[in-house]
Design a protein around this motif. Structure first.
Motif, PDB file in Angstrom:
ATOM      1  N   ALA A 701       0.760  -1.053   0.024  1.00 11.81           N
ATOM      2  CA  ALA A 701      -0.073  -0.009   0.005  1.00 11.81           C
ATOM      3  C   ALA A 701       0.919   1.188   0.106  1.00 11.81           C
ATOM      4  CB  ALA A 701      -1.022   0.019   1.217  1.00 11.81           C
ATOM      5  N   ALA A 702       1.941   1.093   0.731  1.00 10.60           N
ATOM      6  CA  ALA A 702       2.684   2.413   0.709  1.00 10.60           C
ATOM      7  C   ALA A 702       3.455   2.760  -0.649  1.00 10.60           C
ATOM      8  CB  ALA A 702       4.051   2.052   1.685  1.00 10.60           C
ATOM      9  N   GLU A 703       3.731   1.879  -1.397  1.00  8.23           N
ATOM     10  CA  GLU A 703       4.027   2.047  -2.856  1.00  8.23           C
ATOM     11  C   GLU A 703       3.171   3.298  -3.563  1.00  8.23           C
ATOM     12  OE1 GLU A 703       6.823   1.580  -4.425  1.00  8.23           O
ATOM     13  OE2 GLU A 703       7.740  -0.300  -4.142  1.00  8.23           O
ATOM     14  N   GLY A 704       1.707   2.972  -3.479  1.00  7.63           N
ATOM     15  CA  GLY A 704       0.949   3.885  -3.926  1.00  7.63           C
ATOM     16  C   GLY A 704       0.582   5.169  -3.116  1.00  7.63           C
ATOM     17  N   ALA A 705       0.728   5.025  -1.853  1.00  5.07           N
ATOM     18  CA  ALA A 705       0.533   6.245  -1.139  1.00  5.07           C
ATOM     19  C   ALA A 705       1.749   7.120  -0.959  1.00  5.07           C
ATOM     20  CB  ALA A 705       0.325   5.857   0.307  1.00  5.07           C
ATOM     21  N   TYR A 706       2.696   6.524  -1.553  1.00  7.34           N
ATOM     22  CA  TYR A 706       4.133   7.269  -1.426  1.00  7.34           C
ATOM     23  C   TYR A 706       4.031   8.214  -2.820  1.00  7.34           C
ATOM     24  CZ  TYR A 706       8.340   8.451  -3.896  1.00  7.34           C
ATOM     25  OH  TYR A 706       9.421   8.960  -4.347  1.00  7.34           O
ATOM     26  N   ALA A 707       3.460   7.709  -3.805  1.00 10.51           N
ATOM     27  CA  ALA A 707       3.232   8.277  -5.044  1.00 10.51           C
ATOM     28  C   ALA A 707       2.403   9.406  -5.077  1.00 10.51           C
ATOM     29  CB  ALA A 707       2.965   7.292  -6.128  1.00 10.51           C
ATOM     30  N   ALA A 708       1.477   9.016  -4.177  1.00  7.14           N
ATOM     31  CA  ALA A 708       0.161  10.186  -4.226  1.00  7.14           C
ATOM     32  C   ALA A 708       0.748  11.402  -3.296  1.00  7.14           C
ATOM     33  CB  ALA A 708      -1.109   9.519  -3.554  1.00  7.14           C
ATOM     34  N   LEU A 709       1.376  11.043  -2.258  1.00  7.65           N
ATOM     35  CA  LEU A 709       1.619  12.157  -1.282  1.00  7.65           C
ATOM     36  C   LEU A 709       2.903  13.005  -2.018  1.00  7.65           C
ATOM     37  CD1 LEU A 709       1.465  10.764   2.212  1.00  7.65           C
ATOM     38  CD2 LEU A 709      -0.320  12.275   0.911  1.00  7.65           C
ATOM     39  N   ALA A 710       3.649  12.061  -2.675  1.00  9.88           N
ATOM     40  CA  ALA A 710       4.851  12.945  -3.390  1.00  9.88           C
ATOM     41  C   ALA A 710       4.541  13.865  -4.238  1.00  9.88           C
ATOM     42  CB  ALA A 710       5.713  11.903  -4.183  1.00  9.88           C
ATOM     43  N   GLU A 711       3.415  13.693  -5.026  1.00  8.48           N
ATOM     44  CA  GLU A 711       2.772  14.832  -5.779  1.00  8.48           C
ATOM     45  C   GLU A 711       2.151  15.975  -5.169  1.00  8.48           C
ATOM     46  OE1 GLU A 711       0.141  13.064  -8.734  1.00  8.48           O
ATOM     47  OE2 GLU A 711       1.879  11.873  -9.667  1.00  8.48           O
ATOM     48  N   ALA A 712       1.445  15.447  -3.855  1.00  8.01           N
ATOM     49  CA  ALA A 712       0.537  16.537  -3.049  1.00  8.01           C
ATOM     50  C   ALA A 712       1.334  17.453  -1.949  1.00  8.01           C
ATOM     51  CB  ALA A 712      -0.586  15.841  -2.227  1.00  8.01           C
ATOM     52  N   LEU A 713       2.206  16.777  -1.343  1.00  5.73           N
ATOM     53  CA  LEU A 713       3.098  17.455  -0.262  1.00  5.73           C
ATOM     54  C   LEU A 713       4.034  18.522  -0.971  1.00  5.73           C
ATOM     55  CD1 LEU A 713       3.654  14.843   2.182  1.00  5.73           C
ATOM     56  CD2 LEU A 713       2.238  16.747   2.467  1.00  5.73           C
TER      57      LEU A 713
END
Length: 881
Positions: A701-713
């Motif tokens: 799950a962290a693979e996808g979450a990391y990608a999402a937060l990398a774009e957002a934060l």
């Protein structure tokens, strides 16, 4: 006109090669010159109407424009057609499997090859061109190969011949034809000749080699003296035999050899005959039997090499122990170097021998602390340096001795093992002691990848390093993962070079010549050649290693390239490619790595591989998932057994950390972690209170979450740290701290993991509260956390948690108050510790939209300052605008 011809008095190989050549050259005819071999003659008599042959007397020699010679290159051996072979304007094509000789034709198209049978060469060409064969044609070709290779048992037989045999069987060769014409009983006349030869046998010692010679005078011609000689070698156990048979028409001398040191073809070449190393003959007119035998002996004296002696094959220096050392020390030396026994030496003199069985016995009885002298054998069988191989073989075979010390003047000078003996008798390849070249396909694929995938700088550097190696008189190879990836067609600039010599000296000389900086590490025998920022070449001496205990770092000593490859983890990483100019790109593959690359297999090189270095379990899983490979059944069983033994727990935390980081660098990382969980090995990478399955799900799950937060934060998380938090964030504070200390994860990763374990449960509980939460409260809860901890929260929490973390990352983390501490100073307030609380509240009010915009926020800031008890220095100071 096209004509195919074999040598006069053809054997089955020459006859079959003639048939095969007529298939390759449409419109050609074969010429049968007659044979004294009755199986050839009988086969021809039965089948000539169905094969494309012509009688020599029916042939117009002047009309021949192309002559195909098979099983010989010597125009003197094809009768009248020899004149055609040397006539201007005639195209000559040659197929032969014999070594070159002085009578060979020059300036011809030579398609010869040093294999077991000439027919094999033509069969491979037939298959390559897709030429169809009838069962009869396939059968005669199979006969030819079987006869000249001794049904693939002669020393000159090759895999190339076996491949031709398999093809002929596949296209319909009749095995009954083989039984009828290949396996023959002796005629009464041949049996009588054999009896006379056996009765006359005498043994000649030629430079230490044993040669048996039989003689006979016959009043009548007897067919196939070569068959009779074959019986002497094959059925009576002699390794080299000659038969000299004086018949009415001529004197026939036939030789057979099973020794690589005795080439009967060269020997009988002195008598005007010929053949190949294992079988040859000569037919002499008006020759005297006694004079011929004397000439044969002189030829043997000239051609036969003296046999090797113990001095030539011994291993030295020898690892030894003294009588006073303990059995435990002797056992450690034997285990470290894989020896089955050790000579016991006192003041340079051999006094005994201690074996691994002796050590096992001492250990069973808890006496491994006792001195060697109490267990060693004192009656040691030893040999002198001059003892020849035959005597060594008899000694080892009859007495069951695995190693024989070599002693000169009472002092130990070396040792001969079974391995040394077999390697000397049968060649390096017999025990896989030399580096066999992989298939031409692998070398071609390697070269193609070097050309297509490497940047010019890297490609030129490899060639330049090869030239330096040549000038220094050493061999240099690229090894390991670089070769593997070139064979897989994957780009790789991680270049490792191994030198059979001094790697540091080579690196320093290469740097000097090529103008590159070098970092040398003499302690480890390595150097780094810094070609550019993008390309560093690691250079090392070929070395071997052993492990003093499971999980320990290896002890390293300089060795050969083969030993260097043997120390590696898997066969796919145990390949090398030469970079010297004369062999550039030739792949050395002693352990079947290319085969495993093609099969998609991860395979260890020996059964203790995972015990010696347990981190190989982690690498096996990583390579499986990176390349879509799978461990073979044996390797997987060894991996599971090693995990069950707990050997991964013996590995230092620093080494586990390096392997863990490599696993995390895989994209995606979760398949390798899933595989490790299947093997039971993942727990060794986790805090003690984190379950394997939970960790795998978290990483996935962290693979996808990391990608999402990398774009957002605004300050994106680091992937490696985020995945480490996914693995260890769920641990208790106590276990997380133990994990962090053991793996020495350092300041880069520790804060995010610790934040998850210490504050994560509280933050999650508050985020899960479904009651309304002001943006200022959400911001206060999440802003202090490292961004990698936010990734963990996103994958650990429920839907409410995910919504709130997502809102924080996408919206709240980007909000900034329009006011700062400078504004407070401009308002006349004295800087103090209260500023930070005031500004925090100002941001909270901005987030909650109680004060939005510069004017409103300034007014709110003044209010908050006054509420906090601050008083401006000058009441007349106006508010900033």
């Amino acid at each position: 006109m096209q004509v195919v011809v074999g040598h006069a008095n053809p054997d089955l190989d020459a006859y079959a090669a003639t048939v095969a050549a007529t298939k390759l050259f449409p419109g050609s005819v074969g010429v049968f010159l007659g044979s004294q071999n009755d199986n050839v003659r009988e086969f021809h008599n039965l089948h000539q109407d169905f094969l494309n042959f012509i009688e020599l007397k029916e042939l117009d020699l002047d009309a021949v424009t192309r002559l195909v010679m098979v099983d010989t290159r010597d125009a003197g051996r094809i009768g009248e057609l020899g004149r055609v072979a040397t006539r201007p304007g005639v195209e000559v094509v040659v197929y032969d499997h014999h070594p070159t000789g002085p009578g060979d034709l020059a300036g011809v198209e030579d398609r010869s090859r040093l294999v077991g049978a000439t027919t094999s060469i033509l069969v491979h060409e037939i298959r390559g061109r897709g030429v169809a064969l009838t069962p009869l044609e396939a059968s005669v070709m199979l006969l030819g190969i079987h006869e000249d290779t001794g049904s693939l048992t002669y020393p000159g037989s090759t895999a190339y011949d076996a491949d031709a045999v398999a093809y002929l069987m596949a296209v319909g060769a009749d095995m009954e034809v083989l039984n009828q014409f290949l396996v023959r009983t002796l005629t009464p006349a041949q049996q009588g000749l054999l009896d006379r030869l056996i009765a006359s046998l005498e043994t000649w010692r030629i430079h230490g080699q044993e040669v048996v010679v039989g003689r006979a005078r016959l009043e009548e011609y007897v067919d196939s003296a070569s068959v009779v000689t074959h019986y002497i070698v094959e059925d009576m156990g002699y390794r080299v035999a000659f038969a000299a048979v004086d018949m009415p028409d001529r004197l026939h001398v036939v030789g057979r050899s099973r020794l690589t040191d005795v080439d009967v073809g060269r020997v009988l070449g002195h008598l005007g005959g010929g053949g190949h190393p294992q079988a040859a003959s000569a037919a002499l007119k008006d020759a005297d039997l006694d004079e011929t035998l004397a000439e044969l002996r002189r030829a043997l004296e000239t051609e036969v090499r003296p046999p090797l002696a113990a001095r030539d094959i011994l291993s030295a220096p020898v690892r030894t122990v003294t009588p006073e050392e303990t059995m435990r020390q002797a056992g450690e030396v034997m285990a470290a170097w894989g020896h089955g026994g050790l000579p016991v030496v006192e003041e340079g003199r051999l006094v005994g021998l201690v074996t691994r069985k002796d050590f096992d016995k001492a250990r069973r009885h808890k006496l491994d602390h006792a001195p060697v002298k109490g267990f060693m054998a004192r009656d040691v069988v030893a040999v002198s340096p001059e003892t020849d191989l035959g005597e060594l073989e008899r000694l080892m075979a009859q007495a069951g001795i695995g190693r024989v010390p070599v002693v000169e003047d009472g002092r130990l000078v070396g040792i001969v093992t079974r391995k040394d003996l077999l390697r000397a008798e049968h060649g390096d390849a017999y025990l896989d002691r030399r580096l066999p070249q992989a298939t031409a396909e692998s070398s071609q694929r390697f070269l193609a990848s070097v050309e297509d995938l490497l940047p010019t700088e890297a490609r030129e550097s490899l060639h330049a390093l090869g030239e330096v190696a040549d000038d220094l008189g050493v061999r240099a190879y690229v090894v390991g993962g670089f070769v593997r990836d070139m064979l897989l067609g994957r780009a790789n600039l991680d270049v490792d070079v191994v030198v059979e010599g001094d790697g540091v000296a080579f690196g320093e000389e290469a740097g000097r010549r090529l103008g590159h900086r070098v970092r040398a590490h003499r302690r480890f025998g390595t150097a780094v050649l810094i070609v550019s920022r993008e390309l560093h070449v690691d250079i090392a001496s070929a070395r071997t290693e052993y492990y003093t205990r499971p999980g320990a770092l290896p002890t390293v000593e300089r060795s050969s390239l083969r030993q260097d490859l043997l120390r590696r983890d898997f066969s796919i990483n145990a390949m090398a490619a030469c970079i010297n100019p004369e062999c550039f790109g030739a792949v050395a593959d002693p352990f079947g790595g290319y085969r495993d690359v093609r099969r998609g297999v991860v395979r260890v090189l020996h059964t203790l591989s995972f015990v010696e270095d347990p981190t190989r379990v982690l690498r096996a899983a990583r390579f499986e998932e990176r390349y879509g490979f799978r461990m073979d059944a044996h390797t997987e069983a060894l991996a599971r057994e090693a995990v069950q033994l707990g050997v991964l727990e013996e590995v230092s935390g620093a080494r586990v950390r390096e392997e863990l980081m490599d696993l995390i660098e895989e994209r995606p990382a979760d398949p390798a972690f899933t595989r490790l969980a299947e093997l039971g090995a993942l727990s060794a990478l986790l805090p003690d209170d984190v379950e394997q399955e939970r960790a795998v799900e978290s990483v996935r799950a962290a693979e996808g979450a990391y990608a999402a937060l990398a774009e957002a934060l605004p300050a994106p998380p680091k992937r490696r740290t985020a995945l480490l938090v996914a693995l260890g964030g769920a641990a208790s504070v106590r276990e997380a701290d133990k994990w962090l200390r053991r793996l020495r994860l350092g300041r880069e990763h520790t804060p995010a993991v610790r934040a998850a374990s210490e504050r994560g449960p509280t933050v999650l509980r508050r985020l899960r509260d479904r009651r309304g939460m002001r943006d200022s409260r959400l911001n206060a809860l999440l802003a202090p956390l490292p961004p990698e901890t936010l990734v963990w929260l996103l994958v650990t929490g429920d839907e409410v948690v995910r919504e709130r973390v997502t809102r924080y990352a996408a919206v709240l983390a980007h909000v900034r108050a329009a006011v700062t501490g400078d504004d407070l100073v401009a308002m006349g307030f004295e800087p103090s510790s209260a500023f930070s609380d005031i500004l925090a509240q100002a941001l909270a009010d901005r987030l909650d939209e109680r004060a939005v915009g510069r004017e409103a926020e300034l007014e709110n800031l003044r209010r908050l300052a006054l509420k906090a008890g601050l008083r401006p220095r000058d009441q007349e100071t106006s508010s900033p605008r």
